[in-house]
Design an enzyme around this catalytic site. Sequence first.
Site: not given
Length: 481
Positions: A178, A385, A253, A287
């Site tokens: 997906k 973040e 992750e 990331c």
Amino acid sequence: MNNLNLPPAKHFINGEWVDAASGQTFLTYDPATEQPLAEAAHGGVADVEQAVSAARRALSGAWGQMLPKERGRFLYAVSQEILAQREELALLETLDSGKPLTLARREVEGTARYFEYYAGAADKIHGEQIPLGRERLDFTLREPMGVTAHIVPWNKPLNILARSLAPALAAGNTAVVKPSEQTPLTALKLAQIFARLDCPPGVLNVVNGFGEEAGAALAGHTAIDHLTFTGSVPTGREVMKAAAEHIKPVLLELGGKSPLIIFADADLETAVAEAMRGITINCGQMCSAGSRLLVEASIRQPFVALLLAQLRRLRIGPGVEDVEMGPLVSELQFERVSNHIEIAQSEGAEIIYGGERPPHLPRGYFILPTLFDRVLPDMHIAQQEVFGPVLALTTFNDEEEALNIANNIPYGLIAGVFTQNISRALRMASRLQAGQVFINQYYTEDEEMPFGGYKQSGFGRSKGLVALHHYTQIKNIAVKL
Ligand code: NDP
């Protein structure tokens, strides 16, 4: 854009191109122009159902019977075809996600490399014999998990997909993918490559759609055997909860807020260049972005002066012009990044560069790289973040303080240490809470290095041989002789 070779606005299920069960499609946009780029099928529960069934059937078909060395040859052929289509794939990735062409090309090459690397491993996945004396023979098999699900984000759409898909297939699994609804195109191009190479039906299935519908349906599906998710911590948590319902293993992750720790004895020019690369690559939407600069107080001034000079020189514009930094991926991401900047300012962090749209780019989701100076370690901008080109600079006075600041955060993905003192570098490396530590450089993409997080950055490891273990399960067989 009419001469673009776009993939069909359909799902790829059981080796065929099919419309969404609902008949609906959605649009994907070019973030540099804000204009529609392509249509994609709008998938939901019914489409995921079909794809998972096809992937399950494929396990007992030609794919399941293929010798490991033949699987390896197939994956190698995929890698070569990706390289042959490098320019076309890179252009689509650039238009869909905004990244500069050179970066998109590198990501496509990395995609090919994943298939090449795991192609070579496909016939070297084996168990071991365990000595239990002459009367018994005991050995283990490494069997595929079965149907693997891959929920992929928008920041490196094709490359991150290959990172989990290639080892999963090398180990003999089948897959349902997906992609993010913001960047669906290159996964479909990959499906075209599989079809062209006569991959048995159902080995790779691509269902497009939105996270809350197609993504959630896949994460909660009872008939998947393993789930790889790359994305944000909150969504990762939801995905893990959904998988927990059916006791499915997950590889997560998630995000990062990674530090570059720069000691006074470091090569300043290298450290500045790496700091620039670490935050401007992919417009900071990584990331692995190096979003925290921890700089020894005595070199703050020369470091900032050099960094400012580089920030001012950065070429920003549409990815197709092959600039150094493109736009953010979407209006939503532009709003999120702007919001982080506002919160940081309201807390008293001082912007010394950027913080706004580049004046020469009134359209598109462009933002200047942004440098916050004199950031305190517990401020929002030092802890959260951003997923954009925003740096938070904090100073430290000694090794212990640097370590405390670096580790005092919920994330633990990457860290960079810059010093000429090898003992200090290795001391730091052993005490930093991060899945990868780089010394006198910052993050590199090498497909051979195990990659993954400590703490809320996730668990499990992608890349390298170790990733294969996630996609196999061990069976022990004991024989009484
Ligand atoms: P998400 O974590 O929401 O999305 C990542 C993937 O998960 C996409 O394919 C998304 O689909 C899908 N998804 C969303 N909701 C669900 C759900 N309930 N169940 C299953 N799958 C789901 O990231 P965002 O796109 O919203 O980005 C937000 C933030 O996430 C960023 O600002 C950044 O901090 C972080 N992020 C981290 C990444 C990384 O590499 N670690 C990558 C991307 C984002 P869809 O996009 O179609 O909704």
